[in-house]
Write a protein that holds these residues in place. Structure first.
Motif: not given
Lengths: 57, 136
Positions: B23-43
């Protein structure tokens, strides 16, 4: 950046970056896959464009 | 065998709520990966998708409304709403009216629609990683 080729290159760069980020986890692998997808998109579209020009042009 | 089961149930229990992540990844692209600790991929993913939306708007693309009577317009709107926050911000900012006579109008639409569709893949990837189907 409003030429067909320029926009296509920009589009291919964006799409290949996303696919590389989704399908690979190591930076080196991401770079390799991203480059392959980018080259495939650009040269594929270029080749298809010439093919269609040959057939319909 | 018992040790394997307990290890698996422990790792599943430690995973974050996959639906919340999606749901959060749908709201803002990359947020899902960020919350999973994949910061580089998220950005990278979030940055590219938001950049595509900005380019689409700069090219004079249109933010399509939901019109059932026009199936293609409806599908385009559906794709564009796959990035909730950027879509809302653009609309509230008065952007995306669509400059039909602009030479880059169709390019703009393509960027806007594909950015949304790519975010669907990003959301599904974040969901799979949160469910433990892929290595997070």
């Amino acid at each position: 950046m409003t030429t067909h080729l320029g926009v296509m290159i920009l589009f291919a760069a964006c799409v290949s970056t996303v696919f590389a980020g989704l399908l690979r986890d190591q930076p080196k692998d991401e770079l390799r896959l991203g480059a392959r997808v980018f080259i495939s998109l650009v040269f594929g579209a270029y080749a298809l464009g010439w093919l269609m020009f040959g057939i319909f042009g | 065998m018992a040790e394997t089961s307990s290890t698996v149930s422990s790792s599943v229990r430690d995973l974050p709520n996959a639906w919340l992540i999606a749901g959060l990844a749908w709201v803002l692209p990359g947020t899902g990966h960020f919350l999973l600790g994949l910061t580089r991929k998220a950005f990278i993913l979030g940055g590219v998708l938001i950049f595509m939306m900005i380019v689409g708007l700069a090219f004079g693309g249109r933010l399509f409304p939901f019109q059932i009577a026009e199936p293609l317009v409806f599908l385009a709107a559906l794709a564009q709403w796959a990035q909730l926050a950027p879509r809302l911000v653009a609309e509230m900012g008065g952007l995306g009216r669509g400059d039909v006579v602009s030479i880059t109008y169709e390019y703009g639409n393509t960027f806007l629609i594909v950015a949304g569709l790519l975010n669907v893949l990003v959301v599904l990837d974040a969901f799979d990683r949160a469910r433990g189907r892929r290595r997070a």
